[in-house]
Design a protein around this motif. Structure first.
Motif, PDB file in Angstrom:
ATOM      1  N   ALA A 198      48.344-123.930 -24.128  1.00  0.00           N
ATOM      2  CA  ALA A 198      49.143-125.080 -24.337  1.00  0.00           C
ATOM      3  C   ALA A 198      49.867-125.129 -25.603  1.00  0.00           C
ATOM      4  CB  ALA A 198      48.057-126.299 -23.776  1.00  0.00           C
ATOM      5  N   LYS A 199      49.001-124.973 -26.422  1.00  0.00           N
ATOM      6  CA  LYS A 199      49.641-124.882 -27.779  1.00  0.00           C
ATOM      7  C   LYS A 199      50.717-123.800 -27.994  1.00  0.00           C
ATOM      8  CE  LYS A 199      45.763-126.844 -30.338  1.00  0.00           C
ATOM      9  NZ  LYS A 199      44.744-126.790 -31.424  1.00  0.00           N
ATOM     10  N   ILE A 200      50.529-122.684 -27.479  1.00  0.00           N
ATOM     11  CA  ILE A 200      51.770-121.752 -27.331  1.00  0.00           C
ATOM     12  C   ILE A 200      52.888-122.033 -26.615  1.00  0.00           C
ATOM     13  CG2 ILE A 200      52.043-119.547 -26.545  1.00  0.00           C
ATOM     14  CD1 ILE A 200      49.212-118.429 -27.266  1.00  0.00           C
ATOM     15  N   ILE A 201      52.682-122.655 -25.438  1.00  0.00           N
ATOM     16  CA  ILE A 201      53.687-123.221 -24.740  1.00  0.00           C
ATOM     17  C   ILE A 201      54.363-124.279 -25.392  1.00  0.00           C
ATOM     18  CG2 ILE A 201      54.358-124.686 -22.793  1.00  0.00           C
ATOM     19  CD1 ILE A 201      51.995-123.024 -21.301  1.00  0.00           C
ATOM     20  N   LEU A 202      53.654-125.105 -26.237  1.00  0.00           N
ATOM     21  CA  LEU A 202      54.309-126.308 -27.025  1.00  0.00           C
ATOM     22  C   LEU A 202      55.329-125.629 -28.105  1.00  0.00           C
ATOM     23  CD1 LEU A 202      51.655-128.951 -27.138  1.00  0.00           C
ATOM     24  CD2 LEU A 202      53.952-129.140 -25.680  1.00  0.00           C
ATOM     25  N   VAL A 203      54.555-124.828 -28.834  1.00  0.00           N
ATOM     26  CA  VAL A 203      55.362-124.116 -29.702  1.00  0.00           C
ATOM     27  C   VAL A 203      56.541-123.219 -29.394  1.00  0.00           C
ATOM     28  CG1 VAL A 203      55.188-122.130 -31.577  1.00  0.00           C
ATOM     29  CG2 VAL A 203      53.408-123.754 -31.393  1.00  0.00           C
ATOM     30  N   LEU A 204      56.542-122.670 -28.293  1.00  0.00           N
ATOM     31  CA  LEU A 204      57.843-122.280 -27.522  1.00  0.00           C
ATOM     32  C   LEU A 204      58.840-123.088 -27.382  1.00  0.00           C
ATOM     33  CD1 LEU A 204      56.120-119.338 -25.582  1.00  0.00           C
ATOM     34  CD2 LEU A 204      57.337-119.094 -27.703  1.00  0.00           C
ATOM     35  N   LYS A 246      84.435-122.018 -24.524  1.00  0.00           N
ATOM     36  CA  LYS A 246      82.876-121.997 -24.646  1.00  0.00           C
ATOM     37  C   LYS A 246      82.081-123.043 -24.141  1.00  0.00           C
ATOM     38  CE  LYS A 246      82.827-117.944 -27.159  1.00  0.00           C
ATOM     39  NZ  LYS A 246      82.456-116.888 -26.969  1.00  0.00           N
ATOM     40  N   PRO A 247      81.001-122.979 -23.583  1.00  0.00           N
ATOM     41  CA  PRO A 247      80.337-124.194 -23.442  1.00  0.00           C
ATOM     42  C   PRO A 247      80.275-125.378 -24.133  1.00  0.00           C
ATOM     43  CG  PRO A 247      78.923-122.388 -22.916  1.00  0.00           C
ATOM     44  CD  PRO A 247      80.094-122.071 -23.912  1.00  0.00           C
ATOM     45  N   PRO A 248      80.364-126.662 -23.840  1.00  0.00           N
ATOM     46  CA  PRO A 248      80.339-127.463 -24.726  1.00  0.00           C
ATOM     47  C   PRO A 248      79.182-127.858 -25.403  1.00  0.00           C
ATOM     48  CG  PRO A 248      80.342-128.598 -22.564  1.00  0.00           C
ATOM     49  CD  PRO A 248      80.377-126.952 -22.443  1.00  0.00           C
ATOM     50  N   MET A 249      79.124-128.595 -26.683  1.00  0.00           N
ATOM     51  CA  MET A 249      77.956-128.921 -27.450  1.00  0.00           C
ATOM     52  C   MET A 249      76.978-129.770 -26.667  1.00  0.00           C
ATOM     53  SD  MET A 249      77.962-131.265 -30.907  1.00  0.00           S
ATOM     54  CE  MET A 249      78.467-132.621 -30.086  1.00  0.00           C
ATOM     55  N   THR A 250      77.515-130.696 -25.584  1.00  0.00           N
ATOM     56  CA  THR A 250      76.607-131.507 -25.353  1.00  0.00           C
ATOM     57  C   THR A 250      75.615-130.888 -24.127  1.00  0.00           C
ATOM     58  OG1 THR A 250      78.118-131.816 -23.284  1.00  0.00           O
ATOM     59  CG2 THR A 250      78.099-133.614 -24.935  1.00  0.00           C
ATOM     60  N   ARG A 251      76.020-129.708 -23.682  1.00  0.00           N
ATOM     61  CA  ARG A 251      74.949-128.672 -22.821  1.00  0.00           C
ATOM     62  C   ARG A 251      73.923-128.452 -23.722  1.00  0.00           C
ATOM     63  NH1 ARG A 251      77.415-123.642 -20.076  1.00  0.00           N
ATOM     64  NH2 ARG A 251      78.234-125.075 -18.326  1.00  0.00           N
ATOM     65  N   PHE A 252      74.107-127.943 -24.715  1.00  0.00           N
ATOM     66  CA  PHE A 252      73.049-127.550 -25.697  1.00  0.00           C
ATOM     67  C   PHE A 252      71.945-128.865 -25.930  1.00  0.00           C
ATOM     68  CE2 PHE A 252      76.371-124.492 -26.630  1.00  0.00           C
ATOM     69  CZ  PHE A 252      75.697-123.317 -25.845  1.00  0.00           C
ATOM     70  N   LEU A 253      72.904-129.823 -26.340  1.00  0.00           N
ATOM     71  CA  LEU A 253      71.886-130.979 -26.753  1.00  0.00           C
ATOM     72  C   LEU A 253      71.175-131.488 -25.656  1.00  0.00           C
ATOM     73  CD1 LEU A 253      74.195-132.860 -29.164  1.00  0.00           C
ATOM     74  CD2 LEU A 253      72.426-131.564 -29.717  1.00  0.00           C
ATOM     75  N   GLY A 254      71.701-131.342 -24.379  1.00  0.00           N
ATOM     76  CA  GLY A 254      70.952-131.965 -23.272  1.00  0.00           C
ATOM     77  C   GLY A 254      69.772-131.013 -23.044  1.00  0.00           C
ATOM     78  N   ARG A 255      69.738-129.858 -23.393  1.00  0.00           N
ATOM     79  CA  ARG A 255      68.687-128.887 -23.088  1.00  0.00           C
ATOM     80  C   ARG A 255      67.609-129.214 -24.073  1.00  0.00           C
ATOM     81  NH1 ARG A 255      71.479-122.758 -22.455  1.00  0.00           N
ATOM     82  NH2 ARG A 255      72.506-123.325 -20.490  1.00  0.00           N
ATOM     83  N   ARG A 256      68.170-129.437 -25.364  1.00  0.00           N
ATOM     84  CA  ARG A 256      67.183-129.740 -26.459  1.00  0.00           C
ATOM     85  C   ARG A 256      66.313-131.172 -26.054  1.00  0.00           C
ATOM     86  NH1 ARG A 256      67.908-133.041 -31.475  1.00  0.00           N
ATOM     87  NH2 ARG A 256      66.001-132.616 -32.573  1.00  0.00           N
ATOM     88  N   VAL A 257      66.908-132.118 -25.258  1.00  0.00           N
ATOM     89  CA  VAL A 257      66.252-133.685 -25.007  1.00  0.00           C
ATOM     90  C   VAL A 257      65.325-133.067 -23.631  1.00  0.00           C
ATOM     91  CG1 VAL A 257      66.978-135.524 -24.032  1.00  0.00           C
ATOM     92  CG2 VAL A 257      68.172-134.937 -25.866  1.00  0.00           C
ATOM     93  N   GLY A 258      65.752-132.274 -22.971  1.00  0.00           N
ATOM     94  CA  GLY A 258      65.143-131.848 -21.519  1.00  0.00           C
ATOM     95  C   GLY A 258      63.863-131.142 -22.078  1.00  0.00           C
ATOM     96  N   ALA A 259      64.127-130.442 -23.120  1.00  0.00           N
ATOM     97  CA  ALA A 259      62.890-129.620 -23.501  1.00  0.00           C
ATOM     98  C   ALA A 259      61.779-130.513 -24.337  1.00  0.00           C
ATOM     99  CB  ALA A 259      63.302-128.356 -24.477  1.00  0.00           C
ATOM    100  N   SER A 260      62.250-131.618 -25.035  1.00  0.00           N
ATOM    101  CA  SER A 260      61.524-132.218 -25.869  1.00  0.00           C
ATOM    102  C   SER A 260      60.783-133.472 -24.809  1.00  0.00           C
ATOM    103  CB  SER A 260      62.072-133.314 -26.893  1.00  0.00           C
ATOM    104  OG  SER A 260      63.320-134.016 -26.467  1.00  0.00           O
ATOM    105  N   ALA A 261      61.362-133.735 -23.611  1.00  0.00           N
ATOM    106  CA  ALA A 261      60.806-134.765 -22.580  1.00  0.00           C
ATOM    107  C   ALA A 261      59.580-133.817 -22.116  1.00  0.00           C
ATOM    108  CB  ALA A 261      61.731-135.042 -21.746  1.00  0.00           C
ATOM    109  N   LEU A 262      59.763-132.405 -21.817  1.00  0.00           N
ATOM    110  CA  LEU A 262      59.164-131.754 -21.090  1.00  0.00           C
ATOM    111  C   LEU A 262      57.691-131.398 -21.967  1.00  0.00           C
ATOM    112  CD1 LEU A 262      58.201-129.912 -18.671  1.00  0.00           C
ATOM    113  CD2 LEU A 262      59.180-127.926 -20.063  1.00  0.00           C
TER     114      LEU A 262
END
Length: 71
Positions: free
Chosen positions: A5-11, A34-50
């Protein structure tokens, strides 16, 4: 189980930092092909929610134990 679990959270944290840097590069380049900045920020928000969801599930199941005295 706790180590996995800790390894998954660090990743997930590394994935968030990686997407934050990619958003910075997209913002500085401002290239419409190129892809817009919001795509990468959305992925970051999704990863933090996960990550938060995983932590809550691990705490609820008893795999992780919170610090009983945080001060």
């Amino acid at each position: 189980m706790v180590i996995v679990a800790k390894i998954i959270l660090v990743l997930l944290m590394l994935f968030m930092v990686f997407n934050l840097m990619r958003a910075l590069m997209a913002m500085l380049r401002n290239d419409p092909t190129k892809p817009p900045m919001t795509r990468f920020l959305g992925r970051r928000v999704g990863a933090s929610a996960l990550a938060i969801l995983i932590i809550i599930l691990l705490l609820a199941s008893g795999v992780l134990e919170p610090n009983p005295r945080p001060y």
